[in-house]
Scaffold this active site. Structure first.
Site: not given
Ligand code: COA
Length: 336
Positions: A123, A263, A293
């Site tokens: 990215c 980003h 993204n």
């Molecule tokens: N829909 C519904 N629930 C979802 C889901 C979806 N699409 N994706 C994950 N969940 C659930 C998980 O299973 C988890 O459930 P649990 O608590 O029962 O285990 C819960 O939501 C929380 O998951 P978590 O991973 O803690 O969420 P989060 O707040 O960290 O958000 C992301 C997840 C991926 C959106 C976030 O971590 C993120 O944006 N990370 C960085 C992404 C990034 O920058 N990536 C690329 C860099 S270039």
């Protein structure tokens, strides 16, 4: 003793001539995703800020998106395709492992001798490409450089994994830069990487570690794997540091920047980075709700949109900042 006449070489400046962008026509909304995986518009919107993303067709490879974005930039720059001396495509979703997507783009542009290569920095790819173009121009090696950030993450997504499939979209952005005696539009670039984090965000198979087999395909190892929570924390820290460093290198104060273009990976990351740098959200450009993204395409397509919609005018200072797999990160201060 050999007498060498010392010549005072004037520093070669870099002028940003134009930008362009392209999004595939097909739009996938959060409501569409609700029909594919166990998710909801409410979860995706509140946890990421994303409402919809663009998805490329099967017969529309990464080089095609880059081509359409490049054509727009070339038209705006009022140059001919033949004026381009070097082509760099930042991508982690290439047409093929080789030849490079840049070579496919070169052919589409009707060129057959300008050097062309891909740059892999996930990215952060566009900011790495910007830094590379700046260095090539300043060194005097090439005069006019086309750089593109082009990605089709949708083709490397596990559409049964709700943790990742709601996040990504496809797009391409392009920029044309040229040598100039009057302008110096890329005030600073700051790049960084830490390969020890490779486990947190990667595509495990298809390379030499895990060559393609029936098992790697069955195991969906040719798709993006990410430990979201861990990536989130490092992204905020590194983007904050890079943004501050690029400002110092440019000799600018945060208030001198008209618009910050981070980003677009997660709205909450964008807000946390803005807070870290001490910038209010009215100075931060956001289009994640309609793009998702798009990896190396995010900052350049956002910059292009900010210019087209009149949010930026000639002379304004902009800071781009990105973070991605590797981990890699980067920031740049540029003048429009
Ligand atoms: N829909 C519904 N629930 C979802 C889901 C979806 N699409 N994706 C994950 N969940 C659930 C998980 O299973 C988890 O459930 P649990 O608590 O029962 O285990 C819960 O939501 C929380 O998951 P978590 O991973 O803690 O969420 P989060 O707040 O960290 O958000 C992301 C997840 C991926 C959106 C976030 O971590 C993120 O944006 N990370 C960085 C992404 C990034 O920058 N990536 C690329 C860099 S270039």
């Amino acid at each position: 003793m050999l007498k060498v006449k010392k010549q005072m070489n004037k520093k070669i400046g870099v002028k940003i001539l134009a930008t362009g962008s392209y999004f595939p026509k097909k739009v996938l909304t959060n409501a569409d995703l609700e029909k594919i995986v166990d998710t909801s518009d409410e979860w995706i919107s509140t946890r990421t800020g994303i409402k919809e993303r663009h998805i490329s067709e099967n017969n529309e490879p990464t080089s095609e998106l880059a081509y359409k974005a490049s054509l727009e930039a070339i038209k705006t720059a009022q140059i001919k395709n033949e004026d381009i001396d070097l082509i760099i495509v930042a991508t982690v979703t290439p047409d093929m492992l080789f030849p490079s997507t840049a070579c496919f783009l070169q052919t589409k542009l009707g060129l057959n001798s300008a050097p062309a290569f891909d740059l892999s920095a996930a990215c952060s790819g566009f900011i790495y490409a910007l830094a590379t173009a700046k260095a090539y121009i300043e060194s005097g090696l090439y005069k006019t450089v086309l750089i593109a950030g082009s990605e089709e993450l949708s083709k490397f997504t596990d559409w049964t994994d709700r943790n990742t499939c709601v996040l990504f979209g496809d797009a391409a952005g392009a920029m044309i830069l040229t040598a100039s005696e009057e302008n110096d539009d890329v005030l600073s670039v700051c790049l960084g990487a830490d390969g020890s984090y490779s486990e947190l965000l990667n595509m495990p198979a298809g390379g030499t570690v895990n060559p393609a087999t029936v098992e790697t395909v069955k195991g969906k190892l040719h798709t993006i794997k990410m430990a979201g929570k861990e990536v989130f924390k490092v992204a905020v820290t590194k983007m904050g540091i890079a943004a501050e460093k690029a400002l110092v290198l440019a000799g600018k104060k945060p208030e001198e920047i008209t618009l910050y273009i981070p980003h677009q990976a997660n709205m909450r990351i964008i807000e946390a980075v803005a807070k870290k740098v001490g910038v209010t959200m009215d100075k931060v450009f956001v289009n994640i709700h309609k793009t998702g993204n798009t990896s190396s395409a995010t900052t350049i397509t956002a910059l292009d949109e900010a210019i087209k919609t009149g949010k930026l005018k000639k002379g304004d200072l902009v800071e781009l900042v990105a973070f991605g797999g590797g981990f890699t990160w980067g920031a740049a201060v540029i003048r429009i």
